[in-house]
Design a protein around this motif. Sequence first.
Motif, mmCIF file in Angstrom:
data_model
loop_
_atom_site.group_PDB
_atom_site.id
_atom_site.type_symbol
_atom_site.label_atom_id
_atom_site.label_comp_id
_atom_site.label_asym_id
_atom_site.label_seq_id
_atom_site.Cartn_x
_atom_site.Cartn_y
_atom_site.Cartn_z
ATOM 1 N N ALA A 36 0.836 -1.203 0.000
ATOM 2 C CA ALA A 36 0.000 0.000 0.000
ATOM 3 C C ALA A 36 0.867 1.248 0.000
ATOM 4 C CB ALA A 36 -0.902 0.011 1.229
ATOM 5 N N ASP A 37 0.319 2.330 -0.568
ATOM 6 C CA ASP A 37 0.996 3.620 -0.505
ATOM 7 C C ASP A 37 0.765 4.247 0.863
ATOM 8 O OD1 ASP A 37 1.874 3.506 -3.130
ATOM 9 O OD2 ASP A 37 0.071 4.496 -3.900
ATOM 10 N N ILE A 38 1.748 4.993 1.344
ATOM 11 C CA ILE A 38 1.588 5.742 2.591
ATOM 12 C C ILE A 38 1.091 7.125 2.208
ATOM 13 C CG2 ILE A 38 2.746 6.701 4.607
ATOM 14 C CD1 ILE A 38 4.728 4.346 4.390
ATOM 15 N N VAL A 39 -0.151 7.418 2.585
ATOM 16 C CA VAL A 39 -0.776 8.688 2.230
ATOM 17 C C VAL A 39 -1.182 9.497 3.458
ATOM 18 C CG1 VAL A 39 -1.553 7.872 -0.019
ATOM 19 C CG2 VAL A 39 -3.035 7.588 1.972
ATOM 20 N N GLY A 40 -0.780 9.032 4.618
ATOM 21 C CA GLY A 40 -1.055 9.764 5.847
ATOM 22 C C GLY A 40 -0.088 9.355 6.935
ATOM 23 N N VAL A 41 0.305 10.331 7.739
ATOM 24 C CA VAL A 41 1.191 10.087 8.870
ATOM 25 C C VAL A 41 0.609 10.844 10.058
ATOM 26 C CG1 VAL A 41 3.506 10.469 9.812
ATOM 27 C CG2 VAL A 41 3.228 9.842 7.403
ATOM 28 N N GLN A 58 4.952 20.965 0.306
ATOM 29 C CA GLN A 58 3.948 21.348 -0.675
ATOM 30 C C GLN A 58 4.408 20.951 -2.068
ATOM 31 O OE1 GLN A 58 1.022 22.510 0.148
ATOM 32 N NE2 GLN A 58 1.526 22.619 2.302
ATOM 33 N N PRO A 59 3.563 20.622 -2.998
ATOM 34 C CA PRO A 59 2.117 20.526 -2.860
ATOM 35 C C PRO A 59 1.632 19.138 -2.473
ATOM 36 C CG PRO A 59 2.685 20.275 -5.156
ATOM 37 C CD PRO A 59 3.989 20.441 -4.391
ATOM 38 N N LEU A 60 2.543 18.240 -2.116
ATOM 39 C CA LEU A 60 2.163 16.846 -1.887
ATOM 40 C C LEU A 60 1.427 16.610 -0.575
ATOM 41 C CD1 LEU A 60 5.414 15.042 -3.094
ATOM 42 C CD2 LEU A 60 3.291 15.411 -4.346
ATOM 43 N N TRP A 61 1.732 17.370 0.451
ATOM 44 C CA TRP A 61 1.203 17.088 1.784
ATOM 45 C C TRP A 61 0.503 18.299 2.371
ATOM 46 C CZ3 TRP A 61 1.505 12.227 3.772
ATOM 47 C CH2 TRP A 61 2.399 11.348 3.162
ATOM 48 N N ILE A 77 4.321 8.608 0.122
ATOM 49 C CA ILE A 77 5.739 8.326 0.281
ATOM 50 C C ILE A 77 6.036 7.210 -0.711
ATOM 51 C CG2 ILE A 77 7.535 7.413 1.800
ATOM 52 C CD1 ILE A 77 5.948 8.565 4.167
ATOM 53 N N ASP A 78 6.988 7.434 -1.582
ATOM 54 C CA ASP A 78 7.331 6.428 -2.595
ATOM 55 C C ASP A 78 7.762 5.128 -1.925
ATOM 56 O OD1 ASP A 78 6.861 8.182 -4.705
ATOM 57 O OD2 ASP A 78 8.937 8.876 -4.723
ATOM 58 N N ARG A 79 7.319 4.022 -2.496
ATOM 59 C CA ARG A 79 7.747 2.717 -1.987
ATOM 60 C C ARG A 79 9.269 2.623 -2.113
ATOM 61 N NH1 ARG A 79 2.780 -0.996 -4.299
ATOM 62 N NH2 ARG A 79 1.200 0.385 -3.436
ATOM 63 N N GLY A 80 9.910 2.305 -1.008
ATOM 64 C CA GLY A 80 11.357 2.268 -0.967
ATOM 65 C C GLY A 80 11.986 3.622 -0.668
#
Length: 94
Positions: A36-41, A58-61, A77-80
């Motif tokens: 899964a992609d990490i889209v929240g922390v 910005q503008p990603l988060w 967050i990109d895998r790896g």
Amino acid sequence: MAVPVAAGHGTLSPATAEAGSTQAFELTVPGDRLDADIVGVALRVAGGVEIVSAEAEQPLWSVSWDDDGVTWEGGPIDRGGVGTFRFTARMPSE
């Protein structure tokens, strides 16, 4: 729509702060999920710790904070890869 939540891990630097101080922190979160992609922390803080400010790349988060902690949403967050999240908090006097 319900969004599943997964527990994860990160590294907080510095790992400690002096009582009564205002300290800048950096939370590093690895993108080591393969499913899964990490889209929240979300970072929860102990009682008495006050979040003074937080930054979003910005503008990603986007970022928000309250008495319980800081939440960043967006990404991914990109895998790896690695995500770095910064905030400043005031420590309780004792």
